[in-house]
Design an enzyme around this catalytic site. Sequence first.
Site: not given
Length: 688
Positions: A99, A186, A188, A680
């Site tokens: 990012c 992302h 991760e 979420k």
Amino acid sequence: YHRNVFWFLLSSHLRCNMSNEVVVILDAGSQYGKIIDRRVRELNVLTDLLPLQTSASAIKEIGCKCIIISGGPSSVHQGEAPEFDSEIFNLGLPVLGICYGMQLINQVFGGTVATTEFREDGQFETELDKSCALFKGLDVSCQTVLLTHGDSVQTVAKDFSVVGKSDALVTAIANKAKNIYGVQFHPEVDLTVCGKQVMKNFLYDISGLKGSYTVTSREEACIQQIKTTIGKSKVLVLVSGGVDSTVLATLCYKALDATQVVAIHVDNGFMRKNESQEVLKALKLVNVDVKLVNASNTFYNSTTTLYVKHAKHKVNSRVLCQTLYPEEKRKIIGDTFMNIVDSEAHALGLTIDDCFLAQGTLRPDLIESASKLVSSNADAIKTHHNDTELVRALRARGRVLEPLRDFHKDEVRMLGRRLGLPEDLLMRQPFPGPGLAIRVLCAEEPFLCPEFSHTQTVLRLLAAYSNSINKPHALLQKIHAIISSEQEREKLQKYTDRFPMKAVLLPIKSVGVQGDGRTYSYVVGLSSPDPKPDWEALFFMAKTIPRICHNVNRITYIFGNVVSEQIQDITPTVLSFNVLSTLRQCDHVAHSVLVKRNLVKSISQMPVVLLPLHFDRNMLFRGPSCQRSVVIRPFITNDFMTGLAAYPGTHIPEDAVLEIATSIKKVPGISRVLYDLTSKPPGTTEWE
Ligand SMILES: *[C@@H]1O[C@H](CO)[C@@H](O)[C@H](O)[C@H]1NC(C)=O
Ligand SMILES: *[C@@H]1O[C@H](CO)[C@@H](O)[C@H](O)[C@H]1NC(C)=O
Ligand SMILES: *[C@@H]1O[C@H](CO)[C@@H](O)[C@H](O)[C@H]1NC(C)=O
Ligand SMILES: *[C@@H]1O[C@H](CO)[C@@H](O)[C@H](O)[C@H]1NC(C)=O
């Protein structure tokens, strides 16, 4: 000063562990920094998390094998961009920029970065080049990834090639000769499906790491640390029933003489059914003796002082059993807990001079604090530590022991397994400290603000979209401005056509995350005359509605008949013994279904929340609102930062969901059962 101390604490373990292969993670202040750390450690590689401005020479000294640069809230082409040392790219080490990290790489090597006009956070599809080493072994080139809003690459740096695209957006760049890679998404987080493979490729293939850092090698170090620190003194352990404090107590017993360990468990009255007894029994099996303090009556009538910021003065809170606001509940419970611990410790004869406090602080807690310091947001640091007078005094004297500070949650579970703790205790779903108290939405009045009826109209149009498009309505334009692609409109039309739905705005507030902040806002209830829920249609609506109605945090499905009447009032609800016992029973029957069907492990968490809503009241003679409803939130997450509502049929069998709904409905006083469909972001795991 604080900054340095924090970073030192985070990396201190490394200093005595130089034989391991290390990855340096340069943190640009991302909320996902700790997840990068966890992902790497999950792949058995030791990390050293350092601030972005760390110099190339300092990194060289560590002797790491590669560098990962995290995301961050800043923009590379604006004044506030954090400092960094461009020499880090000349160390000859493989680099992965994520990012913000990718934009930084692109800029350093001569490309340009522009602020994107508008993009929402969420899952997007991207095409990845499977011939690039970073994307080796992916089954298909089109992948679902998490993109967060912010800048994007405009022109690609010289000597870099584009290895990922999503429409016009560049999602990955690579310079194979220099071994420098950047991804806009992302890798991760769980919401990036191929994330683990991408990290693995970078660590194992590109950087040549072996993955030899394991839990086994660390247990002995923990025990040794406890022995050396405590010596002949005593140690106080507060056992909450969660995995961390249970493992901690067990470690202390293993390391020390039983007479040196004082373990206390406080029943605050907000525990699950029979939970305290079960925790105590499980610990007894591994010879850990815990003192039970039953303080449920004390908590019931407890109060605290609240500091009113704008008025700069202190006021007394209401008593807990009459408090309505989530933050106030948390504060009262936290403060009361502290007072009880202080007096118990005193009664047991512990003094500042002969005792230590053991805390189950985990690595993510430390990273979060450090990361907030980096974004110079020192105010916002969450106090992860219990702040009682005794605790504060012990802390001031350095008499606090945190042997798990180098562990992530899943590693604590592994450690617990090695220590012989029973599997059902280790796999317990996380349960918040204030317990059931924050799973009762308390209210005296309905939440109805001026935009209520406007939002309700938009919802009505959306839920009946396949009909709405035939009858022009001014608000349709607003909807079409956001649902701009033909493809999405067709989907919306298809789903609302095949599954007739009603959407009602519920007059209650629930917490959500939008952008960087927490908001308390509306909940939508979807229902249908068709008794068989069409989950695909429902989940599509759950994704679509918050994009259009920004004042909506959550979307739920209401089991049973269609709800077409507008609910304009609520059942007054506070934390009374009665209300709590109703919720405790609902929580119990719901979780019993999971246990019976052996589903506890497949669902990360399943909050069961009591709502002050009474549906289906006689329309002619409108009786008073006196019943309540229950929402279940089966939730799937590994990283506890992002996650998905469990999808019936995929994550949880549909008949299990229906059985849970049916058994909760049988609990006296329950009007309807709802299913939370919200991922979420935008909806948090808990409702308060
Ligand atoms: C509560 O837990 C204890 C200890 O595990 C057990 O012996 C007892 O049967 C449980 N009671 C109920 C009602 O589940
Ligand atoms: C604590 O006391 C309450 C009320 O007296 C009781 O319902 C509860 O079961 C007790 N908790 C434990 C763990 O014994
Ligand atoms: C709370 O306080 C009220 C009023 O003083 C009292 O009647 C009640 O018994 C108290 N409840 C508990 C659980 O201590
Ligand atoms: C303090 O620690 C205990 C045990 O770990 C936990 O149950 C409780 O929620 C914590 N309190 C606060 C205010 O964090």
